[in-house]
Each structure stands twice: as C-alpha cells, then as structure tokens.
Motif scaffolding. Structure first.
Motif, mmCIF file in Angstrom:
data_model
loop_
_atom_site.group_PDB
_atom_site.id
_atom_site.type_symbol
_atom_site.label_atom_id
_atom_site.label_comp_id
_atom_site.label_asym_id
_atom_site.label_seq_id
_atom_site.Cartn_x
_atom_site.Cartn_y
_atom_site.Cartn_z
ATOM 1 N N VAL A 1 -4.742 12.022 -5.477
ATOM 2 C CA VAL A 1 -5.471 12.544 -4.325
ATOM 3 C C VAL A 1 -4.493 13.246 -3.388
ATOM 4 O O VAL A 1 -3.447 12.694 -3.033
ATOM 5 C CB VAL A 1 -6.216 11.416 -3.592
ATOM 6 N N LYS A 2 -4.846 14.443 -2.976
ATOM 7 C CA LYS A 2 -3.933 15.282 -2.195
ATOM 8 C C LYS A 2 -3.755 14.765 -0.769
ATOM 9 O O LYS A 2 -2.662 14.807 -0.208
ATOM 10 C CB LYS A 2 -4.458 16.712 -2.165
ATOM 11 N N HIS A 3 -4.834 14.291 -0.166
ATOM 12 C CA HIS A 3 -4.788 13.873 1.236
ATOM 13 C C HIS A 3 -5.134 12.385 1.338
ATOM 14 O O HIS A 3 -6.311 12.003 1.280
ATOM 15 C CB HIS A 3 -5.757 14.701 2.071
ATOM 16 N N VAL A 4 -4.112 11.546 1.477
ATOM 17 C CA VAL A 4 -4.280 10.102 1.586
ATOM 18 C C VAL A 4 -3.714 9.682 2.939
ATOM 19 O O VAL A 4 -2.527 9.838 3.202
ATOM 20 C CB VAL A 4 -3.555 9.360 0.448
ATOM 21 N N LEU A 5 -4.577 9.145 3.816
ATOM 22 C CA LEU A 5 -4.188 8.870 5.195
ATOM 23 C C LEU A 5 -4.456 7.420 5.568
ATOM 24 O O LEU A 5 -5.443 6.822 5.130
ATOM 25 C CB LEU A 5 -4.976 9.767 6.160
ATOM 26 N N ASN A 6 -3.572 6.849 6.407
ATOM 27 C CA ASN A 6 -3.837 5.549 6.996
ATOM 28 C C ASN A 6 -4.381 5.723 8.412
ATOM 29 O O ASN A 6 -4.605 6.847 8.870
ATOM 30 C CB ASN A 6 -2.586 4.655 6.971
ATOM 31 N N GLY A 7 -4.590 4.609 9.124
ATOM 32 C CA GLY A 7 -5.251 4.668 10.422
ATOM 33 C C GLY A 7 -4.322 4.876 11.609
ATOM 34 O O GLY A 7 -4.788 4.839 12.749
ATOM 35 N N LEU A 8 -3.041 5.129 11.353
ATOM 36 C CA LEU A 8 -2.108 5.291 12.466
ATOM 37 C C LEU A 8 -2.483 6.481 13.350
ATOM 38 O O LEU A 8 -2.497 6.375 14.582
ATOM 39 C CB LEU A 8 -0.678 5.452 11.940
ATOM 40 N N GLY A 9 -2.787 7.603 12.717
ATOM 41 C CA GLY A 9 -3.167 8.786 13.488
ATOM 42 C C GLY A 9 -4.422 8.553 14.302
ATOM 43 O O GLY A 9 -4.517 8.985 15.460
ATOM 44 N N MET A 10 -5.383 7.833 13.737
ATOM 45 C CA MET A 10 -6.613 7.511 14.459
ATOM 46 C C MET A 10 -6.313 6.644 15.671
ATOM 47 O O MET A 10 -6.838 6.869 16.766
ATOM 48 C CB MET A 10 -7.587 6.801 13.516
ATOM 49 N N MET A 11 -5.442 5.623 15.476
ATOM 50 C CA MET A 11 -5.086 4.742 16.583
ATOM 51 C C MET A 11 -4.418 5.519 17.718
ATOM 52 O O MET A 11 -4.739 5.345 18.895
ATOM 53 C CB MET A 11 -4.166 3.627 16.079
ATOM 54 N N LEU A 12 -3.494 6.397 17.368
ATOM 55 C CA LEU A 12 -2.803 7.191 18.375
ATOM 56 C C LEU A 12 -3.755 8.156 19.074
ATOM 57 O O LEU A 12 -3.726 8.304 20.301
ATOM 58 C CB LEU A 12 -1.655 7.967 17.732
ATOM 59 N N GLU A 13 -4.617 8.808 18.315
ATOM 60 C CA GLU A 13 -5.491 9.831 18.894
ATOM 61 C C GLU A 13 -6.610 9.229 19.741
ATOM 62 O O GLU A 13 -7.045 9.855 20.712
ATOM 63 C CB GLU A 13 -6.065 10.725 17.794
#
Length: 291
Positions: free
Chosen positions: A252-264
């Motif tokens: 999968v090309k785009h695999v993200l955790n929740g860190l960006g969500m927490m910061l944003e």
C-alpha cells in the motif's frame, strides 16, 4: 515559561479525568513560546461531578477556552451557549472557545483527521471510505469526512454497546450531508473484505493495535488491500501498528498512523483560540523526533 507569564497571560485549560498523562500542555505551551504568544495551557482533573463549576470558571476567570476530554465530551454540551455544526452532529465537544462570556463548543478530531490527509497531499473528496469504529474518534471522523465531501462511507462496527451509536452516525450523515452512509456488522468478514476492495481509504478508528492490544489488527490478510489505496490507523503509539505492517506487506502506497491527526486536531483548537496557525512541523520534531 517563567519569562513568558505575567499579569497579561491568558489561560487555556484541559478538563478531563484522568489527565496528568496528557501531552497537550507540552504541545500547546511550546507552540505559544515558539510564536511569542502570551498564553498558558494547564491541565485540570475535572470529573462529571465538578464539570459545571469548571465550565462556569471559564467565564468567571475570563479564560480563552479549554480542551475537553473523557469523561466530559458529551456531558459538557448542556453547559455551553452554542455548538459548531460538526460538534452538534457528532454529539461531543473537545474544544471550548470563550468570546466575552459566550461559550462555543467545537469538535476538532474529525478536522484533524482530514487535515492530516491534506498534509500528505491526499484528497478523499468524492471517494469511498471504509471506517471501522463508532466511538468518539470514529464518530468525529465519519461526520467530518461526510461534511468535507466524501461520497460514500461504509461504517463497520461490532454489534456491541457502540452499535446504536453507529446507527445514529449513519442516520445523521444520510439526513444532513450529501454523503451516502451504510452500516455493516464487523463480524461479517466477507463483507468487510469486499467493501475494502471497493474503497479508496480504509480507516481503523478502534483501539486495536494500541497498548495493551499491540498485536491485534482487524485485517490480517494483505490481499484485502490494494496498493493504490490509503490505510489509516488512528493509533499513534506504537508508531507502526500491526495494521500498518499488514498494509505495508500489501505494498500500500499511503500507510498512515494517527500522529498527524493528533497534532492537527490540536492545531485546529490552537487556531480557534489564538487566530494563529500552530507550528505543527516544529511541534512534531520537538515532541516526536519524526525526522
């Protein structure tokens, strides 16, 4: 900190219980210092029983506002003067803004999710999403995604205590947005696989993968994923969850955790209070050493 605080310092709070573990004070106070803003952010242990007095203190002390976390996100609503449309639809508040004694409740969790995708130059407007979970995070993500133009949401949940909330989320989305939402039982694995393979993004908004469930993922077979989709796990500790490992094995090309969500979500609250954008990259590097 001592050099910044003076007789003009504006107070912002965080009201929840328990809350001493929170990273929010460190995040916001470092952001205030970086921008030279005369604010201070403090954590207060507030339960449902002491919440009414705490909310009245926002007015009495002329605080700029407060973050709200469990167990107060729903209980705070009757104590406020008005709600942002997203908070009203979600049925929960995590941010309060005080404008001359008028308290407005917001829910920034969903905004944080959508902005974290934009930060990665990803756009799910007009796309289909598979979302697992109908708790606080899942509800906020579903509502905000629908408001922001996601075309279709297949919401999966176990037939447990959150099932009724999942039903409510689907009804609200279908009644009040242009998004088409459907509810599915997570126990039906064949259905989950089919919906994932027909979607642009799979988002897990459950506690699977987070301590003490680090070895748990709701999708164990990499064949369920397509390489050109997005896989998003709202968990950010550990940084690479079991779900993310499965998605990476699938290419999968785009695999993200929740860190960006927490910061944003924090950045959205920061802007509501100060009118200034939070220096997100600075805070990410300072607190999480991502680079």
């Amino acid at each position: 900190m001592t050099e910044r605080i003076d007789g003009h310092t504006i107070l912002i709070g965080l009201m929840a219980y328990p809350i001493r573990h929170s990273m929010s004070p460190t995040m916001h106070n470092n952001a205030f210092a970086k921008l030279g803003l005369n604010y201070a952010y403090l954590a207060f242990e507030v339960t449902n029983d002491t919440l009414p007095q705490a909310i009245e203190a926002i007015r009495t002390l002329d605080m700029r506002g407060s973050n709200i976390s469990m167990p107060n996100k729903q209980k705070v609503i009757p104590l406020l003067d008005q709600l942002d449309p997203a908070a009203e639809m979600v049925g929960a508040v995590n941010t309060i803004v005080n404008d001359a004694g008028k308290l407005t409740g917001y829910c920034t969790d969903g905004t944080g999710f959508m902005q974290s995708l934009k930060d990665e130059n990803l756009d799910i407007t007009g796309e289909k999403m598979v979302l697992v979970g109908a708790g606080g995070a899942g509800t906020a993500i579903a509502i905000q995604a629908a408001l922001d133009g996601v075309k279709e949401i297949a919401l999966f949940n176990r037939q447990d205590e959150f099932w009724n909330n999942a039903q409510r989320n689907v009804e609200v989305i279908n009644e009040k947005t242009n998004c088409q939402a459907t509810l599915h039982a997570l126990e039906d694995q064949a259905d989950l696989k089919a919906e994932i393979q027909d979607s642009a993004i799979y988002c897990d908004a459950t506690s699977a993968g987070m301590n003490p469930l680090e070895d748990l993922t709701l999708v164990t077979n990499p064949d369920w994923f397509k390489s050109d989709m997005i896989v998003f796990d709202t968990v950010y500790a550990p940084r690479t969850t079991k779900l993310m490992t499965v998605a990476q094995k699938a290419g999968v090309k785009h695999v993200l955790n929740g860190l960006g969500m927490m910061l944003e979500q924090g950045a959205e609250a920061f802007k509501l209070w100060t009118g200034e954008p939070m220096p997100v990259d600075y805070i990410r590097d300072l607190l999480f050493d991502e680079h």
